[in-house]
Scaffold this motif. Structure first.
Motif, PDB file in Angstrom:
ATOM      1  N   LEU A  40       0.381  -1.541   0.187  1.00  0.00           N
ATOM      2  CA  LEU A  40       0.427   0.292   0.020  1.00  0.00           C
ATOM      3  C   LEU A  40       0.640   1.130   0.111  1.00  0.00           C
ATOM      4  CD1 LEU A  40      -2.917  -0.595   2.385  1.00  0.00           C
ATOM      5  CD2 LEU A  40      -2.882  -0.614  -0.137  1.00  0.00           C
ATOM      6  N   THR A  41       2.015   1.327   0.323  1.00  0.00           N
ATOM      7  CA  THR A  41       3.170   2.508   0.634  1.00  0.00           C
ATOM      8  C   THR A  41       3.718   3.070  -0.313  1.00  0.00           C
ATOM      9  OG1 THR A  41       4.438   1.259   2.453  1.00  0.00           O
ATOM     10  CG2 THR A  41       2.763   2.531   3.075  1.00  0.00           C
ATOM     11  N   LYS A  42       3.714   1.461  -1.286  1.00  0.00           N
ATOM     12  CA  LYS A  42       4.093   1.721  -2.943  1.00  0.00           C
ATOM     13  C   LYS A  42       3.470   2.988  -3.283  1.00  0.00           C
ATOM     14  CE  LYS A  42       5.813  -2.601  -3.830  1.00  0.00           C
ATOM     15  NZ  LYS A  42       5.580  -3.733  -4.915  1.00  0.00           N
ATOM     16  N   ARG A  43       5.016   3.709  -4.263  1.00  0.00           N
ATOM     17  CA  ARG A  43       4.295   5.076  -5.012  1.00  0.00           C
ATOM     18  C   ARG A  43       3.057   4.857  -6.068  1.00  0.00           C
ATOM     19  NH1 ARG A  43       7.767   9.408  -5.740  1.00  0.00           N
ATOM     20  NH2 ARG A  43       9.296   7.894  -4.710  1.00  0.00           N
ATOM     21  N   GLY A  44       1.852   5.317  -5.406  1.00  0.00           N
ATOM     22  CA  GLY A  44       1.097   5.226  -6.518  1.00  0.00           C
ATOM     23  C   GLY A  44       0.496   4.505  -6.104  1.00  0.00           C
ATOM     24  N   GLN A  45       0.225   3.594  -5.016  1.00  0.00           N
ATOM     25  CA  GLN A  45      -0.805   3.360  -4.106  1.00  0.00           C
ATOM     26  C   GLN A  45      -1.460   3.824  -3.392  1.00  0.00           C
ATOM     27  OE1 GLN A  45      -1.630  -0.449  -5.176  1.00  0.00           O
ATOM     28  NE2 GLN A  45       0.479  -0.686  -6.784  1.00  0.00           N
ATOM     29  N   LEU A  46      -2.608   3.107  -2.738  1.00  0.00           N
ATOM     30  CA  LEU A  46      -3.410   3.817  -2.229  1.00  0.00           C
ATOM     31  C   LEU A  46      -2.753   4.238  -0.898  1.00  0.00           C
ATOM     32  CD1 LEU A  46      -6.318   1.466  -1.266  1.00  0.00           C
ATOM     33  CD2 LEU A  46      -6.671   2.876  -2.548  1.00  0.00           C
ATOM     34  N   LEU A  47      -2.095   3.817  -0.016  1.00  0.00           N
ATOM     35  CA  LEU A  47      -1.254   5.012   1.209  1.00  0.00           C
ATOM     36  C   LEU A  47       0.209   5.457   1.154  1.00  0.00           C
ATOM     37  CD1 LEU A  47      -3.309   2.932   3.816  1.00  0.00           C
ATOM     38  CD2 LEU A  47      -3.760   5.089   2.800  1.00  0.00           C
ATOM     39  N   VAL A 115      -3.539  -8.455  -7.987  1.00  0.00           N
ATOM     40  CA  VAL A 115      -4.691  -7.620  -7.759  1.00  0.00           C
ATOM     41  C   VAL A 115      -5.235  -6.773  -8.791  1.00  0.00           C
ATOM     42  CG1 VAL A 115      -6.258  -6.884  -6.591  1.00  0.00           C
ATOM     43  CG2 VAL A 115      -5.157  -8.686  -5.513  1.00  0.00           C
ATOM     44  N   PRO A 116      -5.820  -7.392  -9.868  1.00  0.00           N
ATOM     45  CA  PRO A 116      -5.980  -6.327 -11.007  1.00  0.00           C
ATOM     46  C   PRO A 116      -6.396  -4.846 -10.918  1.00  0.00           C
ATOM     47  CG  PRO A 116      -7.335  -7.813 -11.588  1.00  0.00           C
ATOM     48  CD  PRO A 116      -6.890  -8.257 -10.219  1.00  0.00           C
ATOM     49  N   ALA A 117      -5.134  -4.228 -11.778  1.00  0.00           N
ATOM     50  CA  ALA A 117      -6.127  -2.047 -10.322  1.00  0.00           C
ATOM     51  C   ALA A 117      -6.842  -1.472 -11.076  1.00  0.00           C
ATOM     52  CB  ALA A 117      -4.509  -1.112 -11.362  1.00  0.00           C
ATOM     53  N   GLY A 118      -7.593  -2.126 -11.511  1.00  0.00           N
ATOM     54  CA  GLY A 118      -8.704  -1.846 -12.403  1.00  0.00           C
ATOM     55  C   GLY A 118      -9.880  -2.161 -11.303  1.00  0.00           C
ATOM     56  N   LEU A 119     -10.193  -2.996 -10.469  1.00  0.00           N
ATOM     57  CA  LEU A 119     -10.704  -3.379  -9.686  1.00  0.00           C
ATOM     58  C   LEU A 119     -10.460  -1.642  -8.440  1.00  0.00           C
ATOM     59  CD1 LEU A 119     -10.361  -7.248  -8.993  1.00  0.00           C
ATOM     60  CD2 LEU A 119     -12.002  -5.742 -10.064  1.00  0.00           C
ATOM     61  N   VAL A 120      -9.560  -2.124  -7.909  1.00  0.00           N
ATOM     62  CA  VAL A 120      -9.357  -0.905  -6.836  1.00  0.00           C
ATOM     63  C   VAL A 120      -9.674   0.701  -7.910  1.00  0.00           C
ATOM     64  CG1 VAL A 120      -7.644   0.434  -5.820  1.00  0.00           C
ATOM     65  CG2 VAL A 120      -7.213  -2.517  -6.368  1.00  0.00           C
ATOM     66  N   GLU A 121      -9.335   1.382  -8.956  1.00  0.00           N
ATOM     67  CA  GLU A 121      -9.681   2.316  -9.223  1.00  0.00           C
ATOM     68  C   GLU A 121     -10.779   1.877  -9.453  1.00  0.00           C
ATOM     69  OE1 GLU A 121      -7.783   2.005 -13.031  1.00  0.00           O
ATOM     70  OE2 GLU A 121      -6.183   2.331 -12.716  1.00  0.00           O
ATOM     71  N   ALA A 122     -11.914   0.536  -9.736  1.00  0.00           N
ATOM     72  CA  ALA A 122     -13.491   0.982  -9.842  1.00  0.00           C
ATOM     73  C   ALA A 122     -14.020   0.929  -8.353  1.00  0.00           C
ATOM     74  CB  ALA A 122     -13.768  -0.244  -9.682  1.00  0.00           C
ATOM     75  N   ALA A 123     -13.608   0.854  -7.841  1.00  0.00           N
ATOM     76  CA  ALA A 123     -13.689   0.832  -6.284  1.00  0.00           C
ATOM     77  C   ALA A 123     -13.559   2.446  -5.609  1.00  0.00           C
ATOM     78  CB  ALA A 123     -13.224   0.222  -5.407  1.00  0.00           C
ATOM     79  N   GLN A 124     -12.313   2.930  -5.748  1.00  0.00           N
ATOM     80  CA  GLN A 124     -12.291   4.821  -5.575  1.00  0.00           C
ATOM     81  C   GLN A 124     -13.583   4.729  -6.648  1.00  0.00           C
ATOM     82  OE1 GLN A 124      -8.356   4.452  -7.044  1.00  0.00           O
ATOM     83  NE2 GLN A 124      -7.890   4.835  -4.916  1.00  0.00           N
ATOM     84  N   ALA A 125     -13.521   4.933  -7.503  1.00  0.00           N
ATOM     85  CA  ALA A 125     -14.825   5.717  -8.099  1.00  0.00           C
ATOM     86  C   ALA A 125     -15.901   5.663  -7.718  1.00  0.00           C
ATOM     87  CB  ALA A 125     -14.426   4.862  -9.754  1.00  0.00           C
ATOM     88  N   MET A 126     -16.461   4.468  -7.366  1.00  0.00           N
ATOM     89  CA  MET A 126     -18.020   4.239  -6.609  1.00  0.00           C
ATOM     90  C   MET A 126     -17.795   4.972  -4.718  1.00  0.00           C
ATOM     91  SD  MET A 126     -18.689   0.897  -7.669  1.00  0.00           S
ATOM     92  CE  MET A 126     -17.680  -0.652  -6.948  1.00  0.00           C
ATOM     93  N   GLY A 127     -16.631   5.601  -4.885  1.00  0.00           N
ATOM     94  CA  GLY A 127     -16.220   6.270  -3.109  1.00  0.00           C
ATOM     95  C   GLY A 127     -16.005   5.565  -2.164  1.00  0.00           C
ATOM     96  N   ALA A 128     -15.701   4.819  -2.548  1.00  0.00           N
ATOM     97  CA  ALA A 128     -14.899   3.755  -1.913  1.00  0.00           C
ATOM     98  C   ALA A 128     -13.911   3.652  -0.699  1.00  0.00           C
ATOM     99  CB  ALA A 128     -13.921   1.839  -1.844  1.00  0.00           C
ATOM    100  N   PRO A 130     -10.210   3.843   1.703  1.00  0.00           N
ATOM    101  CA  PRO A 130      -9.320   3.126   1.639  1.00  0.00           C
ATOM    102  C   PRO A 130      -9.235   1.676   2.179  1.00  0.00           C
ATOM    103  CG  PRO A 130      -8.370   5.034   1.861  1.00  0.00           C
ATOM    104  CD  PRO A 130      -9.076   5.081   1.956  1.00  0.00           C
ATOM    105  N   ALA A 131      -9.989   2.101   3.061  1.00  0.00           N
ATOM    106  CA  ALA A 131     -10.355   1.149   4.441  1.00  0.00           C
ATOM    107  C   ALA A 131     -10.810  -0.665   3.547  1.00  0.00           C
ATOM    108  CB  ALA A 131     -10.359   1.567   5.982  1.00  0.00           C
ATOM    109  N   GLN A 132     -11.865   0.208   3.094  1.00  0.00           N
ATOM    110  CA  GLN A 132     -13.034  -0.392   2.767  1.00  0.00           C
ATOM    111  C   GLN A 132     -12.568  -1.183   1.436  1.00  0.00           C
ATOM    112  OE1 GLN A 132     -16.229   2.539   1.648  1.00  0.00           O
ATOM    113  NE2 GLN A 132     -17.390   1.520   3.194  1.00  0.00           N
ATOM    114  N   ILE A 133     -11.374  -0.683   0.116  1.00  0.00           N
ATOM    115  CA  ILE A 133     -10.390  -1.426  -0.400  1.00  0.00           C
ATOM    116  C   ILE A 133      -9.970  -2.488  -0.026  1.00  0.00           C
ATOM    117  CG2 ILE A 133      -9.641  -1.227  -2.273  1.00  0.00           C
ATOM    118  CD1 ILE A 133     -10.081   2.075  -2.665  1.00  0.00           C
ATOM    119  N   ILE A 134      -8.925  -2.199   0.531  1.00  0.00           N
ATOM    120  CA  ILE A 134      -8.318  -3.252   1.484  1.00  0.00           C
ATOM    121  C   ILE A 134      -9.407  -4.170   1.598  1.00  0.00           C
ATOM    122  CG2 ILE A 134      -6.628  -4.024   3.675  1.00  0.00           C
ATOM    123  CD1 ILE A 134      -5.829  -0.329   3.519  1.00  0.00           C
TER     124      ILE A 134
END
Length: 217
Positions: A40-47, A115-128, A130-134
Protein backbone atom coordinates in the motif's frame (compact mmCIF):
# COMPACT_ATOMS: atom_id res chain seq x y z
CA UNK A 1 15.81 -49.56 13.11
CA UNK A 2 14.97 -50.77 16.59
CA UNK A 3 11.41 -50.53 17.87
CA UNK A 4 12.40 -48.16 20.68
CA UNK A 5 13.26 -45.50 18.08
CA UNK A 6 9.71 -45.41 16.74
CA UNK A 7 8.39 -43.48 19.78
CA UNK A 8 11.45 -41.21 19.47
CA UNK A 9 10.66 -40.43 15.83
CA UNK A 10 6.99 -39.90 16.64
CA UNK A 11 7.83 -37.48 19.44
CA UNK A 12 10.32 -35.66 17.21
CA UNK A 13 7.67 -35.37 14.49
CA UNK A 14 5.23 -33.80 16.94
CA UNK A 15 7.94 -31.37 18.06
CA UNK A 16 8.61 -30.41 14.44
CA UNK A 17 4.91 -29.84 13.79
CA UNK A 18 4.69 -27.71 16.93
CA UNK A 19 7.63 -25.58 15.83
CA UNK A 20 6.33 -25.19 12.27
CA UNK A 21 2.71 -24.32 13.04
CA UNK A 22 3.37 -22.12 16.08
CA UNK A 23 6.07 -20.08 14.37
CA UNK A 24 4.04 -20.03 11.14
CA UNK A 25 0.98 -18.70 12.97
CA UNK A 26 2.90 -15.94 14.75
CA UNK A 27 4.82 -15.05 11.59
CA UNK A 28 1.56 -14.80 9.64
CA UNK A 29 0.07 -12.47 12.27
CA UNK A 30 3.01 -10.09 11.79
CA UNK A 31 4.03 -10.82 8.20
CA UNK A 32 0.66 -10.47 6.49
CA UNK A 33 0.00 -6.92 7.77
CA UNK A 34 3.62 -6.03 6.99
CA UNK A 35 3.19 -7.30 3.42
CA UNK A 36 -0.02 -5.30 3.06
CA UNK A 37 1.75 -2.13 4.26
CA UNK A 38 4.65 -2.75 1.87
CA UNK A 39 2.20 -2.93 -1.01
CA UNK A 40 0.00 0.00 0.00
CA UNK A 41 2.90 2.40 0.62
CA UNK A 42 4.42 1.92 -2.83
CA UNK A 43 4.38 4.92 -5.11
CA UNK A 44 0.97 5.21 -6.77
CA UNK A 45 -0.80 2.88 -4.36
CA UNK A 46 -3.63 3.69 -1.94
CA UNK A 47 -1.41 4.87 0.92
CA UNK A 48 1.60 5.96 -1.12
CA UNK A 49 4.53 6.78 1.15
CA UNK A 50 7.83 6.11 -0.68
CA UNK A 51 10.04 6.93 2.31
CA UNK A 52 8.22 4.53 4.65
CA UNK A 53 8.20 1.92 1.91
CA UNK A 54 11.96 2.20 1.44
CA UNK A 55 12.60 1.91 5.18
CA UNK A 56 10.35 -1.12 5.58
CA UNK A 57 11.73 -2.67 2.41
CA UNK A 58 15.29 -2.29 3.68
CA UNK A 59 14.42 -3.92 7.00
CA UNK A 60 12.63 -6.80 5.26
CA UNK A 61 15.49 -7.32 2.82
CA UNK A 62 17.98 -7.32 5.68
CA UNK A 63 15.94 -9.96 7.49
CA UNK A 64 15.76 -12.15 4.39
CA UNK A 65 19.48 -11.85 3.67
CA UNK A 66 20.65 -13.43 6.94
CA UNK A 67 21.11 -17.22 6.62
CA UNK A 68 18.85 -18.96 9.10
CA UNK A 69 21.61 -20.92 10.82
CA UNK A 70 23.43 -17.64 11.55
CA UNK A 71 20.22 -15.98 12.74
CA UNK A 72 19.60 -18.97 14.98
CA UNK A 73 22.88 -18.41 16.82
CA UNK A 74 22.97 -14.61 16.66
CA UNK A 75 19.71 -14.08 18.54
CA UNK A 76 20.35 -16.61 21.31
CA UNK A 77 20.38 -13.82 23.96
CA UNK A 78 17.01 -12.56 22.67
CA UNK A 79 15.65 -16.10 22.65
CA UNK A 80 16.70 -16.57 26.27
CA UNK A 81 15.03 -13.26 27.13
CA UNK A 82 11.74 -14.32 25.51
CA UNK A 83 11.39 -17.96 26.60
CA UNK A 84 14.04 -18.30 29.31
CA UNK A 85 16.19 -20.83 27.45
CA UNK A 86 18.05 -21.22 24.17
CA UNK A 87 17.37 -24.93 23.66
CA UNK A 88 14.21 -26.90 23.10
CA UNK A 89 11.14 -26.61 20.92
CA UNK A 90 9.82 -23.31 22.28
CA UNK A 91 13.26 -21.74 22.01
CA UNK A 92 13.42 -22.74 18.34
CA UNK A 93 10.09 -21.00 17.68
CA UNK A 94 11.67 -17.57 18.31
CA UNK A 95 14.25 -17.60 15.48
CA UNK A 96 11.86 -19.51 13.23
CA UNK A 97 9.29 -16.75 13.64
CA UNK A 98 11.80 -13.93 13.15
CA UNK A 99 13.17 -15.63 10.05
CA UNK A 100 9.72 -16.23 8.58
CA UNK A 101 8.22 -12.74 9.04
CA UNK A 102 10.19 -10.96 6.26
CA UNK A 103 9.83 -14.02 4.03
CA UNK A 104 6.04 -14.11 4.24
CA UNK A 105 5.81 -10.29 4.03
CA UNK A 106 7.42 -10.29 0.58
CA UNK A 107 5.19 -13.16 -0.56
CA UNK A 108 2.07 -11.29 0.57
CA UNK A 109 3.28 -8.15 -1.20
CA UNK A 110 3.67 -10.15 -4.41
CA UNK A 111 0.19 -11.69 -3.99
CA UNK A 112 -1.38 -8.23 -3.65
CA UNK A 113 0.40 -7.04 -6.78
CA UNK A 114 -1.54 -9.68 -8.74
CA UNK A 115 -4.86 -7.96 -7.97
CA UNK A 116 -5.97 -6.09 -11.14
CA UNK A 117 -5.56 -2.34 -10.74
CA UNK A 118 -8.92 -1.86 -12.44
CA UNK A 119 -10.73 -3.35 -9.45
CA UNK A 120 -9.16 -0.84 -7.10
CA UNK A 121 -9.88 2.03 -9.48
CA UNK A 122 -13.51 0.93 -9.79
CA UNK A 123 -13.89 0.84 -6.01
CA UNK A 124 -12.36 4.31 -5.73
CA UNK A 125 -14.74 5.61 -8.40
CA UNK A 126 -17.67 4.35 -6.32
CA UNK A 127 -16.41 6.31 -3.33
CA UNK A 128 -14.96 3.46 -1.27
CA UNK A 129 -12.51 4.47 1.45
CA UNK A 130 -9.00 2.98 1.57
CA UNK A 131 -10.05 0.74 4.49
CA UNK A 132 -13.05 -0.53 2.53
CA UNK A 133 -10.92 -1.17 -0.55
CA UNK A 134 -8.44 -3.16 1.51
CA UNK A 135 -11.14 -5.22 3.24
CA UNK A 136 -13.55 -5.67 0.33
CA UNK A 137 -11.30 -5.72 -2.73
CA UNK A 138 -7.58 -6.27 -2.13
CA UNK A 139 -7.63 -8.98 0.54
CA UNK A 140 -10.54 -11.05 -0.91
CA UNK A 141 -9.08 -10.94 -4.42
CA UNK A 142 -5.60 -11.82 -3.17
CA UNK A 143 -6.81 -14.56 -0.81
CA UNK A 144 -5.67 -17.50 -3.01
CA UNK A 145 -2.22 -15.92 -3.27
CA UNK A 146 -2.15 -15.25 0.46
CA UNK A 147 -2.98 -18.88 1.25
CA UNK A 148 -0.33 -20.02 -1.21
CA UNK A 149 2.17 -17.69 0.50
CA UNK A 150 1.36 -19.16 3.90
CA UNK A 151 1.75 -22.66 2.47
CA UNK A 152 5.18 -21.83 1.03
CA UNK A 153 6.19 -20.34 4.38
CA UNK A 154 5.14 -23.47 6.29
CA UNK A 155 7.06 -25.69 3.87
CA UNK A 156 10.13 -23.49 4.31
CA UNK A 157 9.75 -23.66 8.08
CA UNK A 158 9.94 -27.45 7.91
CA UNK A 159 13.48 -27.19 6.54
CA UNK A 160 14.33 -24.38 8.95
CA UNK A 161 13.12 -26.50 11.88
CA UNK A 162 15.47 -29.28 10.81
CA UNK A 163 18.37 -26.80 10.98
CA UNK A 164 17.23 -25.75 14.43
CA UNK A 165 17.91 -29.31 15.55
CA UNK A 166 21.62 -28.68 14.96
CA UNK A 167 21.72 -26.38 17.98
CA UNK A 168 19.42 -28.23 20.34
CA UNK A 169 16.09 -27.12 18.91
CA UNK A 170 14.60 -30.61 19.09
CA UNK A 171 12.44 -32.20 16.41
CA UNK A 172 13.43 -34.39 13.50
CA UNK A 173 16.59 -32.42 12.78
CA UNK A 174 17.87 -33.14 16.28
CA UNK A 175 17.14 -36.88 15.93
CA UNK A 176 18.76 -36.99 12.51
CA UNK A 177 21.94 -35.38 13.80
CA UNK A 178 22.23 -37.21 17.12
CA UNK A 179 21.37 -40.68 15.84
CA UNK A 180 21.90 -40.54 12.09
CA UNK A 181 25.10 -38.50 12.04
CA UNK A 182 26.88 -38.86 15.38
CA UNK A 183 25.97 -42.54 15.84
CA UNK A 184 26.20 -43.43 12.13
CA UNK A 185 22.71 -44.97 12.16
CA UNK A 186 21.84 -44.61 8.48
CA UNK A 187 18.35 -46.05 8.89
CA UNK A 188 17.45 -43.32 11.38
CA UNK A 189 18.81 -40.64 9.05
CA UNK A 190 16.77 -42.02 6.16
CA UNK A 191 13.66 -42.25 8.34
CA UNK A 192 13.93 -38.58 9.34
CA UNK A 193 14.40 -37.57 5.69
CA UNK A 194 11.35 -39.58 4.61
CA UNK A 195 9.20 -38.05 7.37
CA UNK A 196 10.34 -34.53 6.45
CA UNK A 197 9.52 -35.20 2.79
CA UNK A 198 6.08 -36.48 3.75
CA UNK A 199 5.41 -33.41 5.89
CA UNK A 200 6.35 -31.11 3.02
CA UNK A 201 4.19 -33.06 0.58
CA UNK A 202 1.19 -33.05 2.91
CA UNK A 203 1.48 -29.32 3.60
CA UNK A 204 1.87 -28.44 -0.07
CA UNK A 205 -0.99 -30.70 -1.17
CA UNK A 206 -3.32 -29.31 1.50
CA UNK A 207 -2.41 -25.73 0.61
CA UNK A 208 -2.92 -26.33 -3.12
CA UNK A 209 -6.30 -27.95 -2.49
CA UNK A 210 -7.43 -25.00 -0.38
CA UNK A 211 -6.31 -22.53 -3.04
CA UNK A 212 -8.24 -24.40 -5.74
CA UNK A 213 -11.34 -24.44 -3.54
CA UNK A 214 -11.47 -20.70 -2.97
CA UNK A 215 -10.06 -19.48 -6.29
CA UNK A 216 -13.04 -18.84 -8.57
CA UNK A 217 -11.17 -16.89 -11.21
Amino acid sequence: MSSDLIPLLWGATLQTLQMVFLSGFIAALAGIPLGVILHLTKRGQLLSHPMLNRVLGTVVNAGRSVPFIILLVAIIPFTRLVVGTSIGTLAAVVPLTIGAIPFIARLIESALMEVPAGLVEAAQAMGASPAQIIQKVLLPEALPGIINSVTITLVTLVSYSAMAGAVGGGGLGDVGIRYGYYRFELDVMLATIVILLLLVQILQTAGDALVRRIDHR
